[in-house]
Structure formats: C-alpha cells, structure tokens
Design a protein around this motif. Sequence first.
Motif, short mmCIF file in Angstrom:
data_model
loop_
_atom_site.label_atom_id
_atom_site.label_comp_id
_atom_site.label_asym_id
_atom_site.label_seq_id
_atom_site.Cartn_x
_atom_site.Cartn_y
_atom_site.Cartn_z
N GLU A 249 0.86 -1.11 0.03
CA GLU A 249 -0.14 0.16 0.08
C GLU A 249 0.86 1.27 0.03
N VAL A 250 0.47 2.08 -0.86
CA VAL A 250 1.38 3.45 -0.76
C VAL A 250 0.67 4.57 0.09
N HIS A 251 1.32 4.81 1.01
CA HIS A 251 0.74 5.95 1.89
C HIS A 251 1.58 6.92 1.68
N ARG A 252 0.76 8.34 1.87
CA ARG A 252 1.17 9.62 1.30
C ARG A 252 0.41 10.51 2.31
#
Lengths: 217, 217
Positions: free
Chosen positions: B212-215
């Motif tokens: 999962e790409v967290h930003r």
Amino acid sequence: MRYAVLGTGEVGRTLAGRLLELGHEVTLGSRSRDNPVAAQWATAEAGRAHAGTFADAAAAGEVVVNAVGGRVALEALRAAGAEHLDGKVLVDVSNPLAFEDGRPRLDPVESDSVAERIQRAFPRARVVKTLNTVNCQVMVDPRRVPGDHHVFVCGADSDAKQQVTALLGEFGWPAGRVLDLGGIRSARAVEMYLPLWLALFGRFGNADFNVEVHRTR
Amino acid sequence: MRYAVLGTGEVGRTLAGRLLELGHEVTLGSRSRDNPVAAQWATAEAGRAHAGTFADAAAAGEVVVNAVGGRVALEALRAAGAEHLDGKVLVDVSNPLAFEDGRPRLDPVESDSVAERIQRAFPRARVVKTLNTVNCQVMVDPRRVPGDHHVFVCGADSDAKQQVTALLGEFGWPAGRVLDLGGIRSARAVEMYLPLWLALFGRFGNADFNVEVHRTR
C-alpha cells in the motif's frame, strides 16, 4: 554513540542533524577538510558536531553512514580508509542514481548493487543497506507519512542489522516495521525500487510517501 | 465482453477463469491449436470458454490480455497477429523474468521494459501495463491480502487505462487503489519492482502480499 556521516548533501546533513538531536556525537565527512558546508554545520552545532575529511569522520565514528551518492560511494569510502571501517557497522543509504541525457538511470543495476560493491571492497566492514527507499526527511521522521509503512534492512551480519534496527527505532521506525530481506545481495531489490519511487514522486509531486507491505498471516 | 487471454500457464488460466466467473466470454490462446491444457479448460467451462491459437484468441477478443512470460511476449503477440491487436486494449501483466545459473534475472531491465517493447512492436495496440506487481491469485482476488493495497496502471492511452481500471474494479480493486503512473515508459518502474517482490516472497514463503502506498495528503 559516535557516528560518522559521509556526505554533506541533503541526505548527509539531514541524517547528521537528527543523530545530533538524538544526543549522539557526529562527524560530518567530506572530500576536503575545508568544506564550507560541513564547517558551518559543525560551528552551528558546536559541541557534539564535528567536520572533517571522509577519513577524519570514519576514524572518529563507531558507526559509519554512507550518505554520498551511490556512484561515488566507493571513492568516498576509499578516501575514508579501509582501516577506519574494519569491524564497524557501515550503514549504506545510497541509491545508484545516475543521469543520462537528463533522465535518471541506475548504475549499477540488477547484476550488482552499490551495497554489494561496498561489501566486496571492504570485506571487514559490516555493511547494512537501509533507508534508501524513502526520502531523507522520511528516513529520520517516518511520522511525516501516515500509516504503518515499512523500511528494509539487507546485510550479511545479523548483529549489525540488529544494531541498525535499533538506530531506526531511534529515528521513529518501530522494529515491527523494519523488514529484514536477507543478505547483502538483496540490496539489489531495494536499489531497483528507485524507479518506482521516482514514478510515485512524479505522480504525487512530493516525497512524503512510502509503502506498507500487507500480508496474510 | 469478449476477452482473449494469451498463455495457458497459471497466470493465464487464473485470469481466464476469473473473467468467465464474471460473465465474460474468454478464448484462452496458446501456441498450438491442440494444446491439451487449453482444450481441457474450454471443455470444462463449456459455453463462454474457448481455446485456440494465439491468433484465434486475439481475433475473437475485444480486449487482449498478455499472460505469457515477458521474454516470449513479443513472439506470442506476433503469432497473435498485429491485425488482431489494432485498436484493441492490450493488457500486459507479464514480468521480464529470466533465469541464469538458476537465479532469477530481469531481461529487459532499466533501459527498456516488456510493455514498451510490445507498444513499439504494435503501435496501434493500446497497451496498458498492470497487475504484474502481484501474484495471479491476488490479481483476481485482492481480498486475499488484508489492507488497502495498491495496483498500478501504465500506458499512453487514457481511455484504455480507464477501461482497464474498470476491469480491475470487477476483479475487486476499487478505483481508489489503482495508481496511474503515467505513460508506458513507467512500466519500467513496475517491472523493476520484481526483485523486491521476489525478496519479500523469499522472506514470507508465500505470495499473498502486496504494498500500500501511504502519502501525506
């Protein structure tokens, strides 16, 4: 702890600054003894902050952090001196980033990695690859990015990886969010992540992101 | 919708099977018309399931899915025939996985990608790279892995990417978890993710994982 941070670019200064905040003694190393950036840094942070050559820094540090670019890492470490790296934990946070016609490229790539080159050139250093998958601001302050995102460690020496995991803990990475990928060869995996990082950076327009690995338990 | 799935390996069969479940008509394409795996599959799933050559499949499909290995993708697509790909969405889920001395290698890597090669060879196909960053079971059933993990799309044609995003939605990937990385060149980024995938697979011992790409928003 006494740290050597090699490299006076943004990555080196960010890591060195955070290590100071954490109460460590830091020597910021550069090519020449009269590097104005390093000198100014050491003056501004008088006391536990020092500036010097790569060799000065590596001699002073109990742990050495390679924060110069991947393509000049070997040169910087040769200047630091094998005798100042022997038996020490050498934390490599670099990426093999090169530019060709203004486009980012990786060198080395796939059949080798910066971390492996370092380990081969300095067999008595205890090389641990880590943190290269995030921007330097995120390296030292993972809370900039929401969520339980991960960072990786790669290296042959389990004790060295334990020590680096403890340092990552000081930076704010809980041990459960540090994924051990195995030996130093696995550094290829994290160095080859760079193009995906660059694509995400291009899409988001800022560097405050990271990945969380989800798995079925 | 009528789909062509090229490749009778685990990836092709898994995608073809799921497309059938979703109510689509599927032709599973292979090198030869009398491929026993494809024939058995079509018999077992009589009605909307068909088997044939790569050309039979591509001719029948409104959308073509490349599910053969990256190193033989061009050969399979040439056998499918440019005339059967013209104007169609061509979903490339392959990885450039090769083996050398029993070790996984990438070919091509870094200066090119399978998806770019396909797009160059078939300029009138609307190539979209996607799903290659997860195991085929996860491709068609992302709920196997907990969390709001992501999948990527790369390609020059925005409408084609929209159409593929809708297909991903049918597989169970909400549109908010489909990250558009830009043009087909960004396929390099997702193809070079493979070594990290392999390292994680080695560490976990199973393929039910994803990132999962967290930003910071």
